[in-house]
Design an enzyme around this catalytic site. Structure first.
Site, short mmCIF file in Angstrom:
data_model
loop_
_atom_site.label_atom_id
_atom_site.label_comp_id
_atom_site.label_asym_id
_atom_site.label_seq_id
_atom_site.Cartn_x
_atom_site.Cartn_y
_atom_site.Cartn_z
N LEU A 33 15.09 24.05 -6.02
CA LEU A 33 16.44 24.19 -5.52
C LEU A 33 17.36 24.92 -6.49
O LEU A 33 17.18 24.87 -7.70
CB LEU A 33 17.02 22.81 -5.20
CG LEU A 33 16.17 21.95 -4.25
CD1 LEU A 33 16.83 20.62 -4.01
CD2 LEU A 33 15.93 22.68 -2.92
N GLU A 35 21.74 26.84 -6.57
CA GLU A 35 23.11 26.61 -6.12
C GLU A 35 23.28 26.88 -4.62
O GLU A 35 24.16 26.30 -3.98
CB GLU A 35 24.08 27.48 -6.92
CG GLU A 35 24.25 27.06 -8.36
CD GLU A 35 23.22 27.72 -9.29
OE1 GLU A 35 22.19 28.21 -8.79
OE2 GLU A 35 23.47 27.75 -10.51
N HIS A 37 21.10 26.09 -2.26
CA HIS A 37 20.74 24.82 -1.61
C HIS A 37 21.83 23.78 -1.84
O HIS A 37 22.18 23.01 -0.93
CB HIS A 37 19.43 24.28 -2.18
CG HIS A 37 18.24 25.15 -1.92
ND1 HIS A 37 17.65 25.90 -2.91
CD2 HIS A 37 17.52 25.40 -0.80
CE1 HIS A 37 16.61 26.56 -2.41
NE2 HIS A 37 16.52 26.28 -1.12
N GLN A 61 3.89 27.60 7.84
CA GLN A 61 4.73 28.79 8.01
C GLN A 61 4.32 29.92 7.06
O GLN A 61 4.95 30.96 7.04
CB GLN A 61 6.20 28.44 7.82
CG GLN A 61 6.64 28.12 6.41
CD GLN A 61 8.07 27.61 6.36
OE1 GLN A 61 8.40 26.58 6.95
NE2 GLN A 61 8.93 28.34 5.67
N LYS A 149 21.60 33.17 4.45
CA LYS A 149 20.67 34.16 3.90
C LYS A 149 19.47 34.34 4.81
O LYS A 149 18.99 35.45 5.01
CB LYS A 149 20.22 33.77 2.49
CG LYS A 149 19.29 34.82 1.86
CD LYS A 149 18.97 34.48 0.42
CE LYS A 149 18.02 33.31 0.32
NZ LYS A 149 16.64 33.67 0.79
N VAL A 176 25.07 32.24 -1.01
CA VAL A 176 25.53 32.06 -2.39
C VAL A 176 24.85 33.13 -3.24
O VAL A 176 23.63 33.31 -3.17
CB VAL A 176 25.21 30.65 -2.91
CG1 VAL A 176 25.63 30.50 -4.36
CG2 VAL A 176 25.90 29.60 -2.04
N SER A 185 17.77 32.89 -4.45
CA SER A 185 16.53 32.61 -3.74
C SER A 185 15.53 32.01 -4.71
O SER A 185 15.50 32.38 -5.89
CB SER A 185 15.95 33.91 -3.16
OG SER A 185 14.63 33.71 -2.68
N ARG A 187 12.52 32.65 -4.72
CA ARG A 187 11.58 33.72 -5.08
C ARG A 187 12.13 34.64 -6.17
O ARG A 187 11.38 35.47 -6.70
CB ARG A 187 11.21 34.53 -3.83
CG ARG A 187 10.27 33.78 -2.89
CD ARG A 187 9.73 34.68 -1.78
NE ARG A 187 8.67 34.01 -1.03
CZ ARG A 187 8.83 33.30 0.07
NH1 ARG A 187 10.05 33.16 0.56
NH2 ARG A 187 7.81 32.73 0.68
#
Length: 289
Positions: A33, A35, A37, A61, A149, A176, A185, A187
């Protein structure tokens, strides 16, 4: 903060809260997680009496060539952040808790899942819809929170909730960003220092698109051509798509209006990043190099 590993633990706690007449917010996450999230948790805590966050890297997924095994995980860090932001319970199940060995029931969505990210990730949104359906049944929240996002995901969940008559309000929260404009992200941790510096080209392209809209551009091809030209300034950037779609059904439009979505997916040195803006939203700001 309660940590629940099983569906039964969650349901027992939810039953207690509902017996007290409390409202419940749900923030689904895959962990690691940041900012972005945290902003979802803050929105839920402000709006609801109790907040539940799920931390679950959803295997169904991910496609066979995607980064399931390597997806970043740090549950202790996640718990520290969740507790700091007022979350009351975190649901952290093992995959076997969510999916039986012979699991074969999926929730799919047509039309909205065929464009943008859905074109190159054909099973992705089926997996998202299935796990969110399960979480909605398990937690039975009054509100569920997602980040803008993942705009296509947000639109798909809104349609799924409408079509399947779930009694929940879907709330989207703004993107954010880092000080230099890069959308936060999980990632981003894959990026080398050089790739991290190169990745700001996405937010530069977003701002260029917003500037053109402000100047009166309304033709999708002109807008996306200019944004692609901007992305081409960065040698590490390999665009997967830059498109304009209707903000509700995610279908391409030749001319756009307020509420439509301008979205992109770009690989930076192999790492796939996404960014977007909704026509009519405030322009993003960032620090210059």
């Amino acid at each position: 903060m309660k940590i629940a590993k099983t569906i039964e633990e969650v349901r027992e706690q939810i039953a207690e809260w509902k017996a007290e007449g409390l409202t419940i917010g749900l923030c689904p996450t895959m962990g690691f997680l940041h900012e972005g999230h945290a902003s979802l948790m803050d929105a839920s805590v402000k709006r609801c009496d109790k907040t539940v966050a799920s931390v679950f890297v959803n295997p169904i997924q991910f496609g066979p060539t995607e980064d399931l095994a390597d997806y970043p995980r740090d549950f202790k860090h996640d718990c520290d952040l969740l507790e700091k932001h007022g979350v009351d319970m975190v649901f952290h199940p093992d995959p076997s808790e969510m999916y039986f060995d012979d699991f074969c029931t999926y929730v799919d969505i047509d039309v909205l899942s065929k464009t943008l990210c859905g074109k190159t990730r054909p099973i992705h949104f089926r997996g998202v819809c299935t796990v969110i359906t399960k979480l909605l049944h398990i937690v039975e929240p009054d509100c569920i929170f997602f980040g803008q996002k993942d705009a296509q995901q947000l639109a798909i969940i809104r349609r799924m909730v409408r079509d399947l008559n779930f009694r929940v309000e879907v709330i989207g929260c703004p993107i954010v960003r880092e000080a230099d404009g890069l959308a936060k992200s999980s990632r981003n941790t894959y990026l080398s220092p050089e790739a991290r510096k190169a990745a700001v080209i996405l937010s530069r392209a977003v701002r260029l698109g917003q500037d053109l809209v402000e100047k009166g551009e309304y033709r999708s091809s002109q807008l996306t051509d200019a944004m692609k030209k901007k992305l081409a300034e960065e040698p590490m950037a390999d665009p997967e798509y830059v498109e304009v779609v209707n903000g509700e059904n995610m279908q391409p439009v030749e001319t756009f209006k307020k509420g439509d979505l301008v979205a992109m997916a770009v690989r930076i040195d192999g790492t796939r990043l996404i960014d977007n803006f909704t026509v009519g939203d405030p322009k993003i700001t960032y620090t210059e190099d």
